[in-house]
Structures are given as structure tokens and as C-alpha cells.
Design an enzyme around this catalytic site. Structure first.
Site, mmCIF file in Angstrom:
data_model
loop_
_atom_site.group_PDB
_atom_site.id
_atom_site.type_symbol
_atom_site.label_atom_id
_atom_site.label_comp_id
_atom_site.label_asym_id
_atom_site.label_seq_id
_atom_site.Cartn_x
_atom_site.Cartn_y
_atom_site.Cartn_z
ATOM 1 C CE LYS A 153 -4.538 0.206 1.110
ATOM 2 N NZ LYS A 153 -5.667 -0.730 0.146
HETATM 3 N N1 GLU Z 1 -7.216 -0.386 -3.705
HETATM 4 C C1 GLU Z 1 -7.970 -1.295 -3.558
HETATM 5 C C2 GLU Z 1 -7.621 -2.388 -2.312
HETATM 6 O O1 GLU Z 1 -7.371 -1.766 -1.023
HETATM 7 C C3 GLU Z 1 -6.840 -2.252 -5.086
HETATM 8 C C4 GLU Z 1 -5.613 -2.864 -4.566
HETATM 9 C C5 GLU Z 1 -4.949 -2.863 -6.296
HETATM 10 O O2 GLU Z 1 -6.374 -3.484 -6.771
HETATM 11 O O3 GLU Z 1 -4.279 -3.947 -6.260
HETATM 12 O O4 GLU Z 1 -8.084 -3.795 -2.094
#
Ligand code: GLU
Length: 424
Positions: free
Chosen positions: A113
Site C-alpha cells: 500500500k
Molecule cells: N485499493 C484496492 C484495495 O484496497 C485495490 C488494490 C488493487 O487493485 O491492487 O483492495
């Protein structure tokens, strides 16, 4: 190692909560202490300085984070958020959740993240482009289609992903669609990605109702948040026959006992700076009133720590689907469990986004692109399969759906770690 500054009280600190769930799963799985130590810490923590020129010529230094929790099962994967509340600790917690989410869904990634603590509404499009390009360029050596693949998250969208993809591609000298997901279809994005997280929420709610002998038809739903996730979930639930009686956006919500006309509300919010406030065919309701409304299904699809010790006793829904990450605190979760409320945990309920990100990555690597029907079918299969496995695990361990989801995700990563062994 890790998460430096801790500004939240311990009981709602996202990193402490994530570790507590990990420890519960480790206990259930009787994990070796050494493996638990490895899984409790991110594998790489990157903090960069992002100097940018504002439109008025002033130079501003922003701070960007990218935390890679694990690359045991494959490249790291997870969103980049632009939100004033971003901290290294929060990003670290969310990276860990991504690891369990990917493993639970059976997709070959570890979690990551990233984020920058800004309010994107206070920056022009040009400023956001400069921020995104400089952030990408600072991360160049640590991202890529086999290393770490960013995606949209709170405050970012396909537009930011296009800037990331372009910056990365220009630097390596050729187009690399697989380095980022959630990008526009014109540059290798996947059909169905924009609605994917909301669609996944709808699928998991539908399955949970099925297990209670019910269907979506006529079920009364309240949704906190009307953005990419909440908005898509509202529309798909509405189309499937559910009665969406309340939704909210940042400044407040709207309520109608006979069910909101979601397509009309979407059109209204589009012309009202994404806010549902003032929608003529409904009564106003505050964000906190929405959470305690009499309804069958409650979907918190906005921020963390929304259902807490303070309001949990007033929550009336029998099913809660965590479309946001961590909307129910640890303590509130315990209280809901003891009351027999079904809590569909974030790592299952909101996994539709990363599932279609995975399908986008597969399409990008193979240069073969699918129609939306195929994308939806493949994601439906992975979501339903994970849901069924969670139900089975929860029956076997006589545990909550959250603990069952964590046990499956953590167990798979621990198994891979054991099989690979530690280097050197
Ligand atoms: N931000 C989204 C999540 O927390 C998608 C992450 C992604 O597609 O890599 O799942």
C-alpha cells in the site's frame, strides 16, 4: 522494525488492530513464533520526499510512503491513496491486509500500500499530475510488473494510474501496461475494473443472504459512502432488486423508506460535486444516523473506524459488509460477534477490486484483452469460491467469518514461507 509515528489511540490504531487479527489467526493455526515474527513485519518500507512546484510557483515538499508487506506469493500489490489522514502506520496496516486478501482470494500476490497525506481537492489537476509523476519516479526501482503493482485507492483513480504508467514507461523506454492496474482501458485497463469492488460487495452480500435462505430481492440496505465503491455497490444492489434505503457522502446522507432511485441519485451526485446532500426525493440523514438505521444490511464503504464501542450497541443491521478497509473496530467487532451479527470482513467483502486488478494484469502481460462478460464471470468465480472456503473454515474452526478469512489468508502465506524456507 516499524511503523514509526503512532497518532491514533491504541484501540483504533490500524496497525495494532491488523497485528491483533494476525495473532488470533496465528493462534488458531498454531503458527511457529518465527513465522509469526516474519509476517508481523513489512518486508520493505519506503518513504520518499516529493518536491513539487505549486501553480503559484511556490515549492512544496510532500512525503510519500510505499510499504511492501510481503512478496512471498508473488509481486506486491495494492493501492496508492491520497488522503489527509495517511500515515506510515496506516499504510503499513493496509499493506498487511492486502497480503491476506490476495492469499484468501487465491491470487499470486503479496500485499502493498502507498500514499501521500494530502487532500487532493486542494490541488489542481496539474499539481496532482506533478505529484504523481515525481512519486512514481522516486519509486522507480521498487515498482514494476514483477515487483510491485500499484492501483487506485482512496483519492486516486484511473487518471493517476495513467500518469504512473506513462512515467514508468517513459523511463524504461517502452510501454509497460502491467506495472499498474485500474488504468484507463485505452492503455490496457480492464473492462469491469471501475465497478469491480462494488460488484464484489454485491456478490458477497448475495451469498451471505443465500445462506440465510434469503435473496437480494426487497432486502433493505444502508450504504455509508457513495464513491467508487459505495456508488457501484448501490447501483448493482438496486439493479438486483434490493431496496437501498439510505446512502451518504462526506457531508451527509439521504434516506427513503421506499428505496432510493439510485440511477437518479447518481446523476444528481455527478452534478452536485459528488455529494448526495439535497437530493429532492429523499429525507436528509447524517452519516452517524445512517450507521444505526433499522435495515437488513449495512455497508460501510467510506472510512476506517466507523463502527466503534460508542455506537455498536445501536447498530441494527443483521449483516454488515465491510466495503471500506477496517470500518469496524476490534472492540466493536467482538460485540457484534457476541450478538450474532454476520460481519463480512473487508479482506473478503472488498476483494473484488484486487481480483479484477489481477485479471487486468494477466491481460496486460499476455496482450490479450477480454470482454466485460468474461471479466465478470472470472471474478464471480473467485469471489464465490473464497466465500465458500471462508464459510467452511468458520464451521470447522467454530470461528467468526473474520477469523476464518484471516486463518485462510495467513495460513496460505505461512505455508508458502515454510515451503520456500528462509534465505540464507
Ligand atoms: N485499493 C484496492 C484495495 O484496497 C485495490 C488494490 C488493487 O487493485 O491492487 O483492495
Amino acid at each position: 522494525m516499524l511503523p514509526l509515528e503512532n497518532t491514533s489511540p491504541a484501540h483504533i490504531c490500524p496497525y495494532d488492530q491488523a497485528c491483533s487479527y494476525l495473532e488470533q489467526a496465528a493462534k488458531e493455526l498454531k503458527l511457529d513464533q518465527g513465522i509469526l515474527e516474519v509476517l508481523s513485519n513489512p518486508s520493505k518500507v519506503i518513504t520518499v520526499s516529493i518536491p513539487i512546484k505549486r501553480d503559484d510557483g511556490q515549492v512544496q515538499i510532500l512525503v510519500g510512503h510505499r510499504v511492501q508487506h510481503s512478496n512471498i506469493l508473488g509481486p506486491c500489490k495494492g493501492g496508492i491513496r491520497y488522503h489527509p489522514a495517511v500515515t506510515l502506520r496506516e499504510v503499513s496496516a493496509l499493506a498487511m491486509l492486502m497480503t491476506w486478501k490476495c492469499a484468501l482470494l487465491g491470487i499470486p500476490y503479496g500485499g502493498a500500500k502507498g500514499g501521500i497525506a494530502i487532500d487532493p481537492k486542494r490541488y489542481s489537476a496539474g499539481e496532482l499530475e506533478r505529484i504523481t509523476r515525481r512519486f512514481t519516479s522516486e519509486l522507480m526501482k521498487d515498482i514494476g510488473p514483477n515487483v510491485d503493482i500499484p492501483a487506485p485507492d482512496m483519492g486516486t483513480s484511473a487518471r493517476e494510474m495513467a500518469w504512473m504508467m506513462d512515467t514508468y514507461s517513459v523511463n524504461v523506454g517502452h510501454a509497460v501496461p502491467g506495472m499498474v492496474t485500474g488504468k484507463p482501458i485505452s492503455i490496457g485497463g480492464s473492462r469491469g475494473r471501475d465497478m469491480a469492488t462494488g460488484r464484489g460487495v454485491m456478490i458477497i452480500v448475495r451469498e451471505a443472504l443465500k445462506d440465510k435462505g434469503k435473496s437480494l430481492e426487497g432486502v433493505r440496505v444502508a450504504i455509508q459512502g457513495f464513491g467508487n465503491v459505495g456508488g457501484a455497490a448501490a447501483l448493482l444492489l438496486h439493479q438486483a432488486g434490493a431496496k437501498v434505503i439510505a446512502v451518504s457522502s462526506g457531508a451527509g446522507g439521504v434516506y427513503s423508506e421506499s428505496g432510493l432511485d439510485i440511477p437518479a441519485l447518481k446523476a444528481y451526485a455527478t452534478g452536485n460535486r459528488k455529494s448526495v446532500v439535497g437530493f429532492p426525493e429523499a429525507k436528509p440523514i447524517s452519516n452517524s444516523e445512517l450507521l444505526t438505521l433499522s435495515c437488513d444490511v449495512l455497508i460501510p464503504a467510506a472510512l476506517e473506524n466507523q463502527i466503534t464501542e460508542e455506537n455498536v450497541n445501536q447498530v441494527q443491521a443483521q449483516i454488515i459488509a465491510e466495503a471500506a478497509n477496517g470500518p469496524v473496530t476490534l472492540q466493536a467487532n467482538l460485540s457484534l460477534e457476541s450478538r450474532g451479527v454476520t460481519v463480512l470482513p473487508d479482506i473478503l467483502a472488498n476483494a473484488g477490486g484486487v481480483v479484477v486488478s489481477y485479471l487486468e494484469w494477466v491481460q496486460g502481460l499476455s496482450y490479450v484483452f477480454w470482454d466485460e462478460e468474461r471479466v465478470n464471470r472470472e471474478m464471480e468465480h473467485l469471489m464465490v469460491q473464497a466465500y465458500r472456503q471462508v464459510i467452511e473454515q468458520s464451521k470447522k474452526g467454530q470461528s467468526s467469518l473474520r477469523l476464518a478469512s484471516y486463518s485462510l489468508g495467513v495460513g496460505r502465506v505461512a505455508q508458502a514461507l515454510t515451503d520456500r524456507g528462509l534465505y540464507p
